[in-house]
Design an enzyme around this catalytic site. Structure first.
Site, PDB file in Angstrom:
ATOM      1  N   ASP A 130       7.528 -40.755 -11.242  1.00  0.00           N
ATOM      2  CA  ASP A 130       8.118 -40.554  -9.913  1.00  0.00           C
ATOM      3  C   ASP A 130       8.745 -41.860  -9.445  1.00  0.00           C
ATOM      4  OD1 ASP A 130       5.392 -41.627  -9.507  1.00  0.00           O
ATOM      5  OD2 ASP A 130       5.869 -41.454  -7.373  1.00  0.00           O
ATOM      6  N   GLU A 153       2.844 -41.683  -7.805  1.00  0.00           N
ATOM      7  CA  GLU A 153       2.356 -43.026  -7.472  1.00  0.00           C
ATOM      8  C   GLU A 153       3.035 -43.592  -6.242  1.00  0.00           C
ATOM      9  OE1 GLU A 153       2.099 -47.349  -7.344  1.00  0.00           O
ATOM     10  OE2 GLU A 153       3.916 -46.163  -7.676  1.00  0.00           O
TER      11      GLU A 153
END
Length: 451
Positions: A92, A156
């Site tokens: 991500d 994250e």
């Protein structure tokens, strides 16, 4: 870099790595599904799973984590009786921010001035490619000498704790003798660095309400309590005159003992405009690695264009507080909430909502894995020795893993050196750093297996 078979293999694989990173960067995998399609993150996760399958990983799985995102897991068996190493990255990425501010499109990997530009190129899709390069180099030169687990996280950057909670519910899954977190960076290009501390963080949404609705500033201004002005007062209370963070009850005097960061170098890395001073006191390392730091990430208020002459009835802000090792993030959150409530003027109604949290981390640098890493870095970076540095950012999973596996050795390396400008427009990765760190990781795995 001195010639050796591993280094030669990594160099030969670099064009393939660029092509793969181009494909991975193309996914707009921001784990904010209110703004970015979830299908983009799912596409990136499937791409990574396919890559692990192609490298001979078994037990490859898409893990549905409690925050609604997916992490990718794979296991590559090594020789019988070998140690187990967990390699971490995340797919991500941060939003691109102002896409018009990018010199080239944020989700198209573009080579320019010796660097590869694109969102996630360094943070942290490039980290996954680094792991692949290291493993491929070992496979081409005698084989991978350890059992390898790979975990690639899907949220994250959001700080929503999906993988942490999944790991706590499945504690056997990520168990390893050593964990290499590929989400940090060298202190500068060409200086091999392991990150030994991470600041934790908390994210708060703050809402202030004063009126049933907006009022005409000519008719009511001067007596009607302005919610936006109240919010500005609150935000200003979080900084001292010199810009230091001030949260009631939170220690802001700690010192950093390790690699120093000159003000001149920091100004250059941060691209501080001439004539503008740095904020805070103490050394730069004290300020960014050893002390708490508050940042206002956003404010909801009327834009200048189209604004009306109104007293605002409501105002909102998103506040980040970074906290150093030794400070509990949950306790810091309580102190920040209490500070905001205590400093809200005029009896205005204030509410706070926690939207993310991660604990700080400190590594044990006396472990044998650190010597194996130092030896690897000395080969990959001739003439340089391994340096210890802190990182102002947080990787919440680190503390979770340290708690679950207290005997595991945790090392943080990666591609996010200052020139990478992670989280900003024009994020980039140095292909030379990708090459050298891939060699480093391969040699580390070999050294660690033999130790």
């Amino acid at each position: 870099m001195s010639s050796n078979p591993v280094a030669e293999t990594v160099a030969s694989l670099l064009p393939r790595a660029k092509a793969e990173l181009t494909e991975l960067v193309a996914f707009r995998s921001v784990a904010d599904f209110a703004q970015f399609p979830k299908s983009e993150s799912e596409g990136a996760a499937n791409w990574i799973a396919d890559a692990l399958h192609a490298e001979g990983f078994t037990d490859v799985a898409l893990l549905d984590t409690p925050d609604g995102t997916q992490s990718v897991y794979g296991y590559l068996p090594g020789p019988e009786g070998a140690r187990t190493v967990l390699l971490y990255a995340h797919y991500d990425v941060q939003p691109p921010l102002d896409e018009a501010g990018w010199t080239s499109p944020p989700f198209e990997l573009t080579e320019r001035n010796g660097r590869w530009y694109g969102r996630g190129s360094a943070d942290c899709k490039g980290g996954f490619i680094m792991h692949l390069l290291a493993l491929r180099a070992l496979k081409a030169n005698g084989g991978v000498p350890v059992h390898v687990k790979v975990i690639v996280e899907g949220s994250e950057e959001q700080g929503t704790g999906g993988l942490e909670r999944y790991a706590e519910e499945h504690p056997e899954l990520l168990e390893a003798d050593t964990i290499v977190i590929g989400d940090a960076g060298n202190f500068r290009v060409g200086l091999p660095t392991v990150t030994t501390t991470l600041r934790g963080m908390t994210l708060l949404r703050v809402a202030i309400d004063t009126l049933a609705g907006n009022l005409h500033s000519g008719q009511f201004g001067g007596a009607a309590p302005d919610a936006l002005a109240a919010l500005i007062r609150v935000l200003d209370s979080l900084r001292a005159e010199d810009g230091s963070t001030t949260v009631d009850g939170l220690d802001t005097t700690a010192r950093w003992d390790g690699l120093e960061y000159t003000e001149e170098q920091f100004r250059a890395d941060a691209k501080v405009i001439d004539g503008v001073g740095l904020i805070g006191d103490g050394s730069v390392a004290d300020r960014i690695w050893a002390r708490p730091a508050v940042t206002v990430l956003g404010i909801d208020c009327p834009p200048v264009v189209g604004a009306t002459p109104s007293v605002q009835s409501a105002a909102r802000a998103l506040i980040s507080l970074r906290v150093p090792p030794g400070v509990d993030a949950a306790e810091a959150t309580k102190l920040l909430q209490a500070h905001i409530e205590a400093h809200t003027p005029w009896g205005a109604r204030v509410t706070t909502e926690q939207v993310g949290q991660g604990q700080p981390f400190r590594a044990d640098t006396t472990s044998p894995a650190y010597q194996a890493m130092a030896d690897a870095m000395a080969v990959a970076y001739p003439g340089e020795s391994m340096q210890y540095a802190g990182q102002g950012g947080s990787i919440p999973l680190c503390n979770t893993l340290a708690g679950l596996y207290p005997q595991a050795e945790i090392l943080l390396i990666g591609l996010s050196e200052p020139e990478a400008q992670i989280h900003a427009v024009n994020e980039s990765v140095s292909p030379q750093e990708l090459e050298r760190l891939s060699v480093t990781e391969a040699l580390f795995l070999r050294n660690y297996a033999a130790g």
